[in-house]
Design a protein around this motif. Structure first.
Motif, PDB file in Angstrom:
ATOM      1  N   ASP A   1      43.441  64.827  37.595  1.00  0.00           N
ATOM      2  CA  ASP A   1      43.761  63.951  36.492  1.00  0.00           C
ATOM      3  C   ASP A   1      42.875  64.264  35.292  1.00  0.00           C
ATOM      4  O   ASP A   1      41.732  64.644  35.440  1.00  0.00           O
ATOM      5  CB  ASP A   1      43.556  62.495  36.885  1.00  0.00           C
ATOM      6  CG  ASP A   1      44.540  62.034  37.953  1.00  0.00           C
ATOM      7  OD1 ASP A   1      45.553  62.709  38.140  1.00  0.00           O
ATOM      8  OD2 ASP A   1      44.277  61.015  38.588  1.00  0.00           O
ATOM      9  N   TYR A  13      46.068  61.006  32.371  1.00  0.00           N
ATOM     10  CA  TYR A  13      47.256  61.804  32.654  1.00  0.00           C
ATOM     11  C   TYR A  13      47.147  62.345  34.071  1.00  0.00           C
ATOM     12  O   TYR A  13      46.154  62.980  34.436  1.00  0.00           O
ATOM     13  CB  TYR A  13      47.380  62.963  31.660  1.00  0.00           C
ATOM     14  CG  TYR A  13      48.518  63.897  31.993  1.00  0.00           C
ATOM     15  CD1 TYR A  13      49.832  63.498  31.789  1.00  0.00           C
ATOM     16  CD2 TYR A  13      48.285  65.155  32.516  1.00  0.00           C
ATOM     17  CE1 TYR A  13      50.890  64.329  32.099  1.00  0.00           C
ATOM     18  CE2 TYR A  13      49.342  66.003  32.828  1.00  0.00           C
ATOM     19  CZ  TYR A  13      50.629  65.587  32.628  1.00  0.00           C
ATOM     20  OH  TYR A  13      51.675  66.416  32.939  1.00  0.00           O
ATOM     21  N   ASP A  14      48.165  62.086  34.883  1.00  0.00           N
ATOM     22  CA  ASP A  14      48.221  62.579  36.262  1.00  0.00           C
ATOM     23  C   ASP A  14      49.048  63.864  36.270  1.00  0.00           C
ATOM     24  O   ASP A  14      50.262  63.830  36.060  1.00  0.00           O
ATOM     25  CB  ASP A  14      48.861  61.519  37.155  1.00  0.00           C
ATOM     26  CG  ASP A  14      48.898  61.924  38.615  1.00  0.00           C
ATOM     27  OD1 ASP A  14      48.766  63.125  38.927  1.00  0.00           O
ATOM     28  OD2 ASP A  14      49.082  61.024  39.453  1.00  0.00           O
ATOM     29  N   HIS A  15      48.384  64.986  36.518  1.00  0.00           N
ATOM     30  CA  HIS A  15      49.054  66.287  36.493  1.00  0.00           C
ATOM     31  C   HIS A  15      50.128  66.405  37.575  1.00  0.00           C
ATOM     32  O   HIS A  15      51.138  67.072  37.366  1.00  0.00           O
ATOM     33  CB  HIS A  15      48.037  67.421  36.653  1.00  0.00           C
ATOM     34  CG  HIS A  15      47.099  67.540  35.517  1.00  0.00           C
ATOM     35  ND1 HIS A  15      47.426  68.137  34.332  1.00  0.00           N
ATOM     36  CD2 HIS A  15      45.824  67.095  35.359  1.00  0.00           C
ATOM     37  CE1 HIS A  15      46.406  68.079  33.499  1.00  0.00           C
ATOM     38  NE2 HIS A  15      45.417  67.448  34.101  1.00  0.00           N
ATOM     39  N   CYS A  16      49.909  65.782  38.726  1.00  0.00           N
ATOM     40  CA  CYS A  16      50.872  65.894  39.833  1.00  0.00           C
ATOM     41  C   CYS A  16      52.175  65.163  39.533  1.00  0.00           C
ATOM     42  O   CYS A  16      53.251  65.695  39.771  1.00  0.00           O
ATOM     43  CB  CYS A  16      50.263  65.351  41.124  1.00  0.00           C
ATOM     44  SG  CYS A  16      48.880  66.332  41.711  1.00  0.00           S
ATOM     45  N   SER A  17      52.076  63.955  39.030  1.00  0.00           N
ATOM     46  CA  SER A  17      53.283  63.163  38.792  1.00  0.00           C
ATOM     47  C   SER A  17      53.825  63.310  37.376  1.00  0.00           C
ATOM     48  O   SER A  17      54.983  62.998  37.119  1.00  0.00           O
ATOM     49  CB  SER A  17      52.988  61.678  39.043  1.00  0.00           C
ATOM     50  OG  SER A  17      52.134  61.169  38.043  1.00  0.00           O
ATOM     51  N   GLY A  18      52.966  63.731  36.448  1.00  0.00           N
ATOM     52  CA  GLY A  18      53.363  63.806  35.046  1.00  0.00           C
ATOM     53  C   GLY A  18      53.283  62.460  34.341  1.00  0.00           C
ATOM     54  O   GLY A  18      53.686  62.337  33.195  1.00  0.00           O
ATOM     55  N   ASN A  19      52.757  61.453  35.036  1.00  0.00           N
ATOM     56  CA  ASN A  19      52.644  60.116  34.455  1.00  0.00           C
ATOM     57  C   ASN A  19      51.394  59.989  33.594  1.00  0.00           C
ATOM     58  O   ASN A  19      50.363  60.581  33.892  1.00  0.00           O
ATOM     59  CB  ASN A  19      52.588  59.053  35.557  1.00  0.00           C
ATOM     60  CG  ASN A  19      53.888  58.942  36.308  1.00  0.00           C
ATOM     61  OD1 ASN A  19      54.952  59.208  35.773  1.00  0.00           O
ATOM     62  ND2 ASN A  19      53.798  58.553  37.575  1.00  0.00           N
ATOM     63  N   THR A  20      51.511  59.185  32.551  1.00  0.00           N
ATOM     64  CA  THR A  20      50.382  58.847  31.693  1.00  0.00           C
ATOM     65  C   THR A  20      50.210  57.339  31.753  1.00  0.00           C
ATOM     66  O   THR A  20      51.185  56.599  31.710  1.00  0.00           O
ATOM     67  CB  THR A  20      50.642  59.287  30.244  1.00  0.00           C
ATOM     68  OG1 THR A  20      50.846  60.701  30.231  1.00  0.00           O
ATOM     69  CG2 THR A  20      49.477  58.946  29.341  1.00  0.00           C
ATOM     70  N   ALA A  74      47.424  52.785  41.019  1.00  0.00           N
ATOM     71  CA  ALA A  74      47.628  54.003  40.227  1.00  0.00           C
ATOM     72  C   ALA A  74      46.837  55.178  40.786  1.00  0.00           C
ATOM     73  O   ALA A  74      46.853  56.266  40.219  1.00  0.00           O
ATOM     74  CB  ALA A  74      47.226  53.759  38.773  1.00  0.00           C
TER      75      ALA A  74
END
Length: 89
Positions: A1, A13-20, A74
């Motif tokens: 992250d 920003y979570d690189h695995c899920s693409g979620n911010t 989260a």
């Protein structure tokens, strides 16, 4: 992250899920606090109350508990391996 801080609030920003996720001021302070060291829930609540200059009453405790739960959901903090263990980053 990856995370960045602007005006006291943090965006993660979570690189695995693409979620911010944008953290509010309470969640941001918890996140920064546990990044420095693992802490008990009581220590986190005491730190928040002192930092925000608020009484650690039942209402504040519910707000802090909700912030901890949202951070855990989260996957930004997690309890240590034993039951009832303190949250950590």
């Amino acid at each position: 992250d990856s995370w960045r801080c602007w005006d006291g609030e943090i965006v993660v920003y979570d690189h695995c899920s693409g979620n911010t996720m944008k953290l509010d001021i309470i969640m941001s302070e918890v996140f920064r606090f546990v990044l420095r060291r693992p802490a008990t829930e009581a220590a986190i609540v005491a730190h928040l109350a002192a930092t925000l200059d608020l009484a650690a009453d039942a209402h504040f405790r519910r707000i802090a508990d909700r912030a901890l739960l949202r951070l855990h959901q989260a996957a930004l903090i997690q309890p240590l391996s034993s039951p009832g263990a303190p949250p950590s980053a």
